[in-house]
Scaffold this active site. Structure first.
Site, PDB file in Angstrom:
ATOM      1  N   ASP A  86      71.029  72.296  -4.937  1.00 54.40           N
ATOM      2  CA  ASP A  86      72.343  72.261  -5.590  1.00 54.40           C
ATOM      3  C   ASP A  86      73.166  73.530  -5.372  1.00 54.40           C
ATOM      4  O   ASP A  86      74.209  73.704  -6.019  1.00 54.40           O
ATOM      5  CB  ASP A  86      72.190  71.985  -7.092  1.00 54.40           C
ATOM      6  CG  ASP A  86      72.029  70.500  -7.367  1.00 54.40           C
ATOM      7  OD1 ASP A  86      72.590  69.696  -6.598  1.00 54.40           O
ATOM      8  OD2 ASP A  86      71.352  70.143  -8.344  1.00 54.40           O
ATOM      9  N   ASP A 120      72.510  62.779  -3.991  1.00 57.07           N
ATOM     10  CA  ASP A 120      73.386  63.836  -4.517  1.00 57.07           C
ATOM     11  C   ASP A 120      73.621  64.948  -3.500  1.00 57.07           C
ATOM     12  O   ASP A 120      74.673  65.581  -3.472  1.00 57.07           O
ATOM     13  CB  ASP A 120      72.789  64.497  -5.772  1.00 57.07           C
ATOM     14  CG  ASP A 120      71.995  63.573  -6.659  1.00 57.07           C
ATOM     15  OD1 ASP A 120      71.488  62.551  -6.156  1.00 57.07           O
ATOM     16  OD2 ASP A 120      71.867  63.879  -7.846  1.00 57.07           O
TER      17      ASP A 120
HETATM   18  N1  GLY Z   1      73.055  65.858  -9.231  1.00 64.53           N
HETATM   19  C1  GLY Z   1      72.473  65.445 -10.441  1.00 64.53           C
HETATM   20  C2  GLY Z   1      73.229  64.399 -11.150  1.00 64.53           C
HETATM   21  O1  GLY Z   1      74.164  63.814 -10.621  1.00 64.53           O
HETATM   22  O2  GLY Z   1      72.874  64.144 -12.295  1.00 64.53           O
END
Ligand code: GLY
Length: 371
Positions: free
Chosen positions: A88, A150
């Site tokens: 992330d 994601d």
């Molecule tokens: N990237 C984690 C979520 O969308 O909860």
């Protein structure tokens, strides 16, 4: 309410929340529409900063600039704590130090964002051609070989770093990961697995799984939204037709499965007896992604259809979920679903707020963002 009026109201909420947030950042909303704070090392840390930079870019109001810059020491010092890094880093640093670089040309911010890109690129598994999601405590932890949809959004940090430095290695990793995602996470009908597991030592693809969706074979609506926006951005950076075609396939699936009132439930394949929570964050990300995709399509009628669908989602969010009438609300949108299996539903979410703002700006014709 017009989109312009909605933007004005959103900026008012952000402006009044700045002194309450101080040096901290919103993590997840509570029932009183206040935010629990991130404190440290949270994956959502960048979304508040992203809203501040968007507000500054749109209004020129230095209150937003100063608040965004007040966040900078946190993001800089986190670079020195690799134990807090994972896939992330894109969400974290695109919406903080890359945004600062793009809007002000600040060199400290640029150097910091490139360090974040190095850390993200360092996670790459060349055998499986992917960037693994999250971290792992042992060699047998499945996260060593896990990717998630994601992560398509995090690739933008690598695409940006490649442009900034003229070093193609960042772009090569991002392109490889995106193609691996197409080959495994994207299903034939345009729906997506949340996650796919590989043998991390041989790179062999093994199986699709969910983490935050209803079931392994269901379609988590926020994941689908990350894919629409993420593949559209990958197309913008590379011109690779397969990325645009994939964004279209994911968009078509989402549009065919949205409820009649345009706001997604947390999963597009919920059985009748499953809890039917809304996920307004999935709606906001989908709307932003549809506007973005419409801007890069060759077919004008298809682009018009995507813009109309994005407006329908945005109108429904403004009419039914925006918190502009709550004088104490610290966020913009109610009823996000963070992680239903962990009891986290019906909350304000900082990424819902950020993408609501991005979608409103895209609805107004803005095309310059930080991705
Ligand atoms: N990237 C984690 C979520 O969308 O909860």
């Amino acid at each position: 309410m017009t989109y312009s009026e909605a933007l004005t109201q959103a900026f008012d909420v952000i402006r009044r929340t700045i002194p309450k947030m101080g040096a901290d950042r919103p993590a997840i909303g509570r029932s009183d529409f206040k935010y629990a704070r991130c404190h440290d090392s949270h994956w959502v840390d960048g979304f508040w900063s992203g809203q501040l930079w968007l507000a500054y870019a749109e209004t020129g109001d230095r209150t937003f600039l100063e608040a965004a810059r007040a966040q900078r020491p946190y993001f800089i010092q986190r670079l020195d704590r690799p134990e807090t890094h994972d896939h992330d880093l894109g969400f974290l640093y695109i919406l903080s130090l890359v945004a600062d670089t793009k809007l002000t040309g600040d060199e400290v911010a640029c150097r910091g964002a490139l360090r974040a890109a190095d850390s993200l690129a360092g996670r790459y598994n060349p055998r499986g051609r992917f960037i693994p999601a999250w971290n792992w405590r042992s060699e047998s932890d499945p996260n060593r070989g896990r990717i998630i949809i994601d992560c398509m959004e995090n690739l933008n940090l690598l695409f940006w770093a490649a442009e900034q430095t003229s070093q193609t290695c960042y772009r090569d990793i991002a392109v490889a990961h995106a193609h691996t995602t197409i080959d495994t996470i994207v299903r034939a009908d345009g729906s997506t697995y949340h996650s796919y597991i590989f043998d991390p030592d041989t790179g062999e693809p093994l199986r699709g799984e969910t983490v935050q969706g209803y079931a392994d074979e269901s379609c988590w609506s926020r994941g689908q939204a990350w894919g629409i926006h993420g593949f559209a951005m990958a197309y913008c950076y590379t011109g690779d037709e397969q990325f645009r075609a994939t964004a279209v396939r994911l968009a078509e699936y989402a549009l065919a499965h949205l409820p009649d009132d345009h706001v997604p439930y947390w999963d597009y394949r919920l059985p009748d007896d499953a809890p039917h929570y809304r996920d307004t964050s999935a709606g906001a990300i989908t709307a932003a992604g549809l506007f973005l995709l419409a801007d890069v399509l060759d077919d004008a009628s298809q682009a018009d259809r995507y813009r109309a669908a994005a407006c329908a989602i945005l109108d429904a969010l403004i009419a039914g979920y925006a918190l502009f009438d709550h004088p104490e609300a610290e966020g913009l949108l109610a009823q996000g679903a963070s992680h239903v299996a962990e009891g986290l539903a019906d909350n304000m979410l900082p990424y819902g707020d950020y993408f609501f703002l991005e979608a409103l700006l895209r609805a107004q014709g803005r095309t310059a963002f930080f991705w």
